[in-house]
Design a protein around this motif. Structure first.
Motif, PDB file in Angstrom:
ATOM      1  N   LYS A  53       0.945  -1.186  -0.085  1.00  0.00           N
ATOM      2  CA  LYS A  53       0.129   0.144  -0.047  1.00  0.00           C
ATOM      3  C   LYS A  53       0.914   1.148   0.178  1.00  0.00           C
ATOM      4  CE  LYS A  53      -3.944  -1.856   2.569  1.00  0.00           C
ATOM      5  NZ  LYS A  53      -4.893  -1.604   3.791  1.00  0.00           N
ATOM      6  N   VAL A  54       0.501   2.185  -0.802  1.00  0.00           N
ATOM      7  CA  VAL A  54       1.064   3.505  -0.707  1.00  0.00           C
ATOM      8  C   VAL A  54      -0.119   4.589  -0.141  1.00  0.00           C
ATOM      9  CG1 VAL A  54       2.027   5.446  -1.772  1.00  0.00           C
ATOM     10  CG2 VAL A  54       2.800   3.317  -2.422  1.00  0.00           C
ATOM     11  N   ASN A  55      -0.117   4.840   1.198  1.00  0.00           N
ATOM     12  CA  ASN A  55      -1.327   5.627   1.656  1.00  0.00           C
ATOM     13  C   ASN A  55      -0.688   7.450   1.851  1.00  0.00           C
ATOM     14  OD1 ASN A  55      -2.986   3.441   2.208  1.00  0.00           O
ATOM     15  ND2 ASN A  55      -1.858   3.070   4.036  1.00  0.00           N
ATOM     16  N   TYR A 101      -5.718   8.321   0.858  1.00  0.00           N
ATOM     17  CA  TYR A 101      -5.801   7.560  -0.361  1.00  0.00           C
ATOM     18  C   TYR A 101      -4.959   6.737  -0.533  1.00  0.00           C
ATOM     19  CZ  TYR A 101      -9.041  11.469  -1.704  1.00  0.00           C
ATOM     20  OH  TYR A 101     -10.083  12.294  -1.718  1.00  0.00           O
ATOM     21  N   ASN A 102      -5.211   5.325  -0.624  1.00  0.00           N
ATOM     22  CA  ASN A 102      -4.174   4.395  -1.097  1.00  0.00           C
ATOM     23  C   ASN A 102      -4.265   4.141  -2.753  1.00  0.00           C
ATOM     24  OD1 ASN A 102      -2.651   1.982  -1.559  1.00  0.00           O
ATOM     25  ND2 ASN A 102      -4.401   0.544  -1.052  1.00  0.00           N
ATOM     26  N   LEU A 103      -3.042   4.630  -2.990  1.00  0.00           N
ATOM     27  CA  LEU A 103      -2.795   5.014  -4.510  1.00  0.00           C
ATOM     28  C   LEU A 103      -2.737   3.714  -5.244  1.00  0.00           C
ATOM     29  CD1 LEU A 103      -0.109   7.878  -4.241  1.00  0.00           C
ATOM     30  CD2 LEU A 103      -2.413   8.109  -4.435  1.00  0.00           C
ATOM     31  N   LEU A 104      -2.601   2.625  -4.572  1.00  0.00           N
ATOM     32  CA  LEU A 104      -2.440   1.526  -5.159  1.00  0.00           C
ATOM     33  C   LEU A 104      -3.757   0.916  -5.667  1.00  0.00           C
ATOM     34  CD1 LEU A 104       0.624  -0.692  -3.717  1.00  0.00           C
ATOM     35  CD2 LEU A 104       0.430   1.323  -5.517  1.00  0.00           C
ATOM     36  N   ASN A 135       0.149   9.588   6.508  1.00  0.00           N
ATOM     37  CA  ASN A 135       1.075   8.971   5.410  1.00  0.00           C
ATOM     38  C   ASN A 135       2.052   7.725   5.696  1.00  0.00           C
ATOM     39  OD1 ASN A 135       0.453  11.322   3.517  1.00  0.00           O
ATOM     40  ND2 ASN A 135       1.840  12.316   4.916  1.00  0.00           N
ATOM     41  N   SER A 136       1.614   6.708   5.009  1.00  0.00           N
ATOM     42  CA  SER A 136       2.281   5.278   5.466  1.00  0.00           C
ATOM     43  C   SER A 136       2.368   4.543   4.203  1.00  0.00           C
ATOM     44  CB  SER A 136       1.538   4.706   6.145  1.00  0.00           C
ATOM     45  OG  SER A 136       0.209   4.261   5.655  1.00  0.00           O
ATOM     46  N   VAL A 137       3.376   3.338   4.360  1.00  0.00           N
ATOM     47  CA  VAL A 137       3.502   2.455   3.261  1.00  0.00           C
ATOM     48  C   VAL A 137       3.443   1.211   3.907  1.00  0.00           C
ATOM     49  CG1 VAL A 137       5.064   3.732   1.644  1.00  0.00           C
ATOM     50  CG2 VAL A 137       6.241   2.592   3.395  1.00  0.00           C
ATOM     51  N   VAL A 142       3.730  -5.216   6.610  1.00  0.00           N
ATOM     52  CA  VAL A 142       4.118  -4.259   7.939  1.00  0.00           C
ATOM     53  C   VAL A 142       3.794  -2.766   7.453  1.00  0.00           C
ATOM     54  CG1 VAL A 142       5.724  -3.728   9.310  1.00  0.00           C
ATOM     55  CG2 VAL A 142       5.480  -5.921   8.814  1.00  0.00           C
ATOM     56  N   SER A 143       3.173  -2.095   8.341  1.00  0.00           N
ATOM     57  CA  SER A 143       2.865  -0.908   7.966  1.00  0.00           C
ATOM     58  C   SER A 143       4.052   0.174   8.595  1.00  0.00           C
ATOM     59  CB  SER A 143       1.528  -0.203   8.434  1.00  0.00           C
ATOM     60  OG  SER A 143       1.356   1.072   8.042  1.00  0.00           O
TER      61      SER A 143
END
Length: 287
Positions: A53-55, A101-104, A135-137, A142-143
């Motif tokens: 995920k890319v949040n 927004y989860n860009l993925l 913001n997170s990946v 694992v976040s």
């Protein structure tokens, strides 16, 4: 071919689609644009990177407009604007759905409406995104938090005339390309920093490549190299479908990199035509 894999994984592109037609809500769609204004609609889309995920936390979208009142004529009779942009410019904040927004979730040509609103009529000069702190990946389930680079929560993109698709005199369209590979910096095993890198493109003036890559257990990454740029797609898990947009030039080198289970990489060159997608059909990787 394997030495290309890291470059491919690190140069993924996330796409924002910005249209400057505006449709308020459905009940306002049939209304004419008020005198002295123009319509603005902003969509969000993505070409993914190799994360789960890319949040990205988006709080505001603001556009800088140089009003028509600043426009004059140069010695050749062409439109020009007052050099004093700061005296002339107006910053208009658009209506958005602020949040994470989860860009993925928005890959291979999928779009979602991000923001819309009326702006004063004139030349779109800059676009500014205001980011929040959520913001997170997610990597291997694992976040990890994405810290803003230098605690800077704004991203400003310069807009040139060639970046705008003018549908009518008061309806303009722009597409914003968010390069995730260059934007997410891994500074340690469990620390990531968000330093956004963005650029604009117009689909009618650029080309696309689409197709399918099988089998799924090859976990392929598709990259297209054209005119010095590398754009990425990760095929859909259920059917192998992929699509890459925003390519410039007359041809592209397509690289399909298998990342698992011993499947072999492959590559080929395709011709490009602005405003069209080149369909490469179904590519079956061998092991």
């Amino acid at each position: 071919m394997k030495h290309l894999r890291l470059a491919a994984l690190c140069s993924a592109v996330l796409l924002f689609v910005l249209s400057i037609p505006f449709a308020c809500q459905k009940e306002k769609d049939s209304n004419k644009v008020p005198e002295g204004q123009q319509r603005v609609r902003i969509f969000l889309s993505d070409n993914p990177v190799n994360f789960d995920k890319v949040n990205v936390d988006i709080r505001q979208v603001i556009v800088q407009v140089i009003p028509d009142s600043c426009r004059g004529r140069d010695n050749n009779g062409n439109d020009c604007y007052d050099d004093d942009e700061y005296r002339c410019s107006v910053w208009d904040t658009l209506d958005i759905r602020p949040g994470v927004y989860n860009l993925l979730d928005l890959s291979n040509g999928t779009d979602t409406l991000l923001a819309n609103g009326f702006t004063i009529a004139g030349r779109i000069n800059k676009i500014k995104l205001v980011l929040g702190t959520q913001n997170s990946v997610v990597v291997d389930s694992v976040s990890y938090p994405l810290t803003l680079w230098n605690n800077n929560n704004t991203v400003t993109i310069q807009v040139r005339g060639q970046d705008i698709d003018e549908v009518t005199s008061d309806e303009l369209q722009l597409w914003l390309d968010f390069d995730a590979g260059a934007s997410i910096v891994k500074v340690s095993n469990n620390r990531f920093v968000l330093k956004p890198k963005l650029k604009l493109f117009v689909p009618a003036r650029t080309a696309g490549v689409k197709g399918k890559v099988l089998p799924d257990d090859a976990r392929a990454v598709v990259s297209a190299v054209a005119n010095g740029d590398t754009l990425i797609a990760i095929p859909e898990r259920h059917d192998g479908r992929f699509k890459i947009r925003g390519l410039r030039g007359s041809s592209a080198l397509v690289l399909i990199n298998a990342t698992r289970n011993g499947y072999r990489d492959t590559s080929f060159t395709v011709n490009l035509q602005a405003g069209r997608d080149t369909d490469v059909g179904t590519i079956r990787l061998r092991n």
